[in-house]
Design a protein around this motif. Structure first.
Motif, mmCIF file in Angstrom:
data_model
loop_
_atom_site.group_PDB
_atom_site.id
_atom_site.type_symbol
_atom_site.label_atom_id
_atom_site.label_comp_id
_atom_site.label_asym_id
_atom_site.label_seq_id
_atom_site.Cartn_x
_atom_site.Cartn_y
_atom_site.Cartn_z
ATOM 1 N N ARG A 70 -37.472 -45.260 -37.205
ATOM 2 C CA ARG A 70 -37.052 -46.034 -36.034
ATOM 3 C C ARG A 70 -36.515 -47.417 -36.394
ATOM 4 O O ARG A 70 -36.172 -48.190 -35.512
ATOM 5 N N SER A 71 -36.449 -47.705 -37.684
ATOM 6 C CA SER A 71 -36.023 -49.028 -38.132
ATOM 7 C C SER A 71 -34.506 -49.186 -38.010
ATOM 8 O O SER A 71 -33.786 -48.248 -37.684
ATOM 9 N N GLU A 72 -34.058 -50.387 -38.312
ATOM 10 C CA GLU A 72 -32.631 -50.684 -38.320
ATOM 11 C C GLU A 72 -31.985 -50.017 -39.527
ATOM 12 O O GLU A 72 -32.646 -49.702 -40.503
ATOM 13 N N GLY A 73 -30.691 -49.856 -39.446
ATOM 14 C CA GLY A 73 -29.959 -49.297 -40.577
ATOM 15 C C GLY A 73 -29.256 -48.015 -40.198
ATOM 16 O O GLY A 73 -29.489 -47.433 -39.134
ATOM 17 N N ASP A 74 -28.396 -47.591 -41.095
ATOM 18 C CA ASP A 74 -27.666 -46.353 -40.843
ATOM 19 C C ASP A 74 -28.598 -45.151 -41.019
ATOM 20 O O ASP A 74 -29.705 -45.276 -41.535
ATOM 21 N N THR A 75 -28.128 -44.014 -40.594
ATOM 22 C CA THR A 75 -28.943 -42.794 -40.590
ATOM 23 C C THR A 75 -29.472 -42.451 -41.976
ATOM 24 O O THR A 75 -30.665 -42.182 -42.144
ATOM 25 N N LEU A 76 -28.599 -42.461 -42.950
ATOM 26 C CA LEU A 76 -29.009 -42.071 -44.300
ATOM 27 C C LEU A 76 -30.060 -43.036 -44.856
ATOM 28 O O LEU A 76 -31.033 -42.601 -45.488
ATOM 29 N N THR A 77 -29.919 -44.309 -44.582
ATOM 30 C CA THR A 77 -30.906 -45.303 -45.037
ATOM 31 C C THR A 77 -32.253 -45.052 -44.380
ATOM 32 O O THR A 77 -33.301 -45.131 -45.040
ATOM 33 N N ARG A 78 -32.261 -44.750 -43.106
ATOM 34 C CA ARG A 78 -33.518 -44.494 -42.401
ATOM 35 C C ARG A 78 -34.201 -43.241 -42.927
ATOM 36 O O ARG A 78 -35.425 -43.209 -43.099
ATOM 37 N N LEU A 79 -33.420 -42.203 -43.203
ATOM 38 C CA LEU A 79 -33.979 -40.971 -43.768
ATOM 39 C C LEU A 79 -34.534 -41.230 -45.172
ATOM 40 O O LEU A 79 -35.594 -40.703 -45.534
ATOM 41 N N GLN A 80 -33.820 -42.056 -45.936
ATOM 42 C CA GLN A 80 -34.295 -42.394 -47.281
ATOM 43 C C GLN A 80 -35.604 -43.164 -47.207
ATOM 44 O O GLN A 80 -36.527 -42.902 -47.981
ATOM 45 N N ARG A 81 -35.713 -44.101 -46.261
ATOM 46 C CA ARG A 81 -36.963 -44.848 -46.097
ATOM 47 C C ARG A 81 -38.113 -43.907 -45.758
ATOM 48 O O ARG A 81 -39.219 -44.068 -46.259
ATOM 49 N N LYS A 172 -36.352 -36.498 -53.272
ATOM 50 C CA LYS A 172 -35.097 -37.123 -53.706
ATOM 51 C C LYS A 172 -33.889 -36.521 -52.982
ATOM 52 O O LYS A 172 -32.967 -37.237 -52.585
ATOM 53 N N GLN A 173 -33.875 -35.220 -52.777
ATOM 54 C CA GLN A 173 -32.728 -34.528 -52.205
ATOM 55 C C GLN A 173 -32.735 -34.476 -50.676
ATOM 56 O O GLN A 173 -31.697 -34.278 -50.059
ATOM 57 N N LEU A 174 -33.891 -34.656 -50.064
ATOM 58 C CA LEU A 174 -34.039 -34.432 -48.629
ATOM 59 C C LEU A 174 -33.115 -35.286 -47.751
ATOM 60 O O LEU A 174 -32.505 -34.745 -46.817
ATOM 61 N N PRO A 175 -32.970 -36.585 -47.989
ATOM 62 C CA PRO A 175 -32.089 -37.356 -47.093
ATOM 63 C C PRO A 175 -30.669 -36.784 -47.017
ATOM 64 O O PRO A 175 -30.120 -36.627 -45.923
ATOM 65 N N GLN A 176 -30.106 -36.443 -48.160
ATOM 66 C CA GLN A 176 -28.744 -35.880 -48.169
ATOM 67 C C GLN A 176 -28.696 -34.504 -47.498
ATOM 68 O O GLN A 176 -27.737 -34.181 -46.813
ATOM 69 N N GLN A 177 -29.729 -33.707 -47.680
ATOM 70 C CA GLN A 177 -29.762 -32.386 -47.053
ATOM 71 C C GLN A 177 -29.828 -32.508 -45.544
ATOM 72 O O GLN A 177 -29.201 -31.740 -44.818
ATOM 73 N N LEU A 178 -30.617 -33.445 -45.050
ATOM 74 C CA LEU A 178 -30.728 -33.639 -43.596
ATOM 75 C C LEU A 178 -29.433 -34.196 -43.022
ATOM 76 O O LEU A 178 -29.059 -33.883 -41.889
ATOM 77 N N TYR A 179 -28.758 -35.014 -43.792
ATOM 78 C CA TYR A 179 -27.566 -35.734 -43.332
ATOM 79 C C TYR A 179 -26.264 -34.946 -43.488
ATOM 80 O O TYR A 179 -25.245 -35.334 -42.958
ATOM 81 N N ARG A 180 -26.316 -33.826 -44.168
ATOM 82 C CA ARG A 180 -25.085 -33.076 -44.461
ATOM 83 C C ARG A 180 -24.353 -32.682 -43.170
ATOM 84 O O ARG A 180 -24.968 -32.456 -42.135
ATOM 85 N N ASP A 181 -23.063 -32.622 -43.264
ATOM 86 C CA ASP A 181 -22.171 -32.175 -42.182
ATOM 87 C C ASP A 181 -22.184 -33.091 -40.950
ATOM 88 O O ASP A 181 -21.750 -32.661 -39.877
ATOM 89 N N ILE A 182 -22.675 -34.295 -41.082
ATOM 90 C CA ILE A 182 -22.649 -35.223 -39.951
ATOM 91 C C ILE A 182 -21.396 -36.077 -40.111
ATOM 92 O O ILE A 182 -21.132 -36.616 -41.176
ATOM 93 N N SER A 183 -20.645 -36.198 -39.035
ATOM 94 C CA SER A 183 -19.436 -37.025 -39.054
ATOM 95 C C SER A 183 -19.800 -38.455 -39.386
ATOM 96 O O SER A 183 -20.741 -39.006 -38.817
ATOM 97 N N ARG A 184 -19.041 -39.023 -40.246
ATOM 98 C CA ARG A 184 -19.349 -40.410 -40.631
ATOM 99 C C ARG A 184 -18.409 -41.371 -40.001
ATOM 100 O O ARG A 184 -17.427 -41.390 -39.629
#
Length: 184
Positions: A70-81, A172-184
């Motif tokens: 729920r923090s600030e930042g872009d989607t990929l950053t939040r998933l990485q956190r 390590k791989q999960l943020p990118q896997q969750l974020y795949r195919d999302i329009s940037r």
């Protein structure tokens, strides 16, 4: 001493022995409290001890995992956190997930609603982040479930193989896997 003093010890004990295997004798030995003192701090016995541990985990979950999502930042950053916090909470994969342990044996009937609630909250929070990024609601929830499957499965596999590499790879791989195919 307050009840909270014994929570880390109890958490470790229940992770190690499960609900059925954590006898009052083991709990007494690990905490240094006699059985009478245990009931003084936890009048509801072992069930109350686990509920206190789950409350502690819920607070940590909200403070770390949900706050990261729920923090600030872009989607990929939040998933990485979220993944970074998950890694920290499980000490790099060293600590098994108490949720899985509490869904076995006699503990399942007692604690299933609390475990289910925590898992649903996690999945919904991941889905919310992904929907905010433009992912369809159904697919976002499926990816939230996939994240829970990946993390929990990796913990089980890592402990079963006595090798932390699967858990670490998944985190390590999960943020990118969750974020795949999302329009940037």
């Amino acid at each position: 001493m307050p009840q909270e003093t014994y929570i880390p010890c109890l958490l470790q004990l229940f992770r190690q022995h499960g609900y059925d295997g954590a006898t009052l004798s083991k709990i007494s030995e690990a905490t240094g409290l006699g059985k009478a003192s245990l009931y003084h701090h936890f009048p509801g016995g072992k069930e109350e001890m686990v509920r206190a541990v789950l409350d502690h985990l819920r607070a940590g979950f909200e403070q770390n995992i949900l706050q990261a999502l729920r923090s600030e930042g872009d989607t990929l950053t939040r998933l990485q956190r979220m993944c970074d916090r998950t890694f920290e909470l499980h000490e790099g994969g060293e600590q098994p997930c108490l949720f899985a342990i509490l869904l076995m044996g006699s503990a399942r009937e007692i604690f299933h609603p609390q475990v289910q609630n925590l898992l649903r909250t996690w999945i919904d929070a991941i889905a919310e982040v992904l929907m905010t990024a433009g992912l369809d609601e159904t697919l976002a929830h499926q990816r939230g479930e996939d994240a829970a499957i990946a993390v929990q499965g990796a913990l089980i596999l890592s402990h079963g193989l006595n090798d932390l590499a699967p858990f670490r790879r998944v985190i390590k791989q999960l943020p990118q896997q969750l974020y795949r195919d999302i329009s940037r």
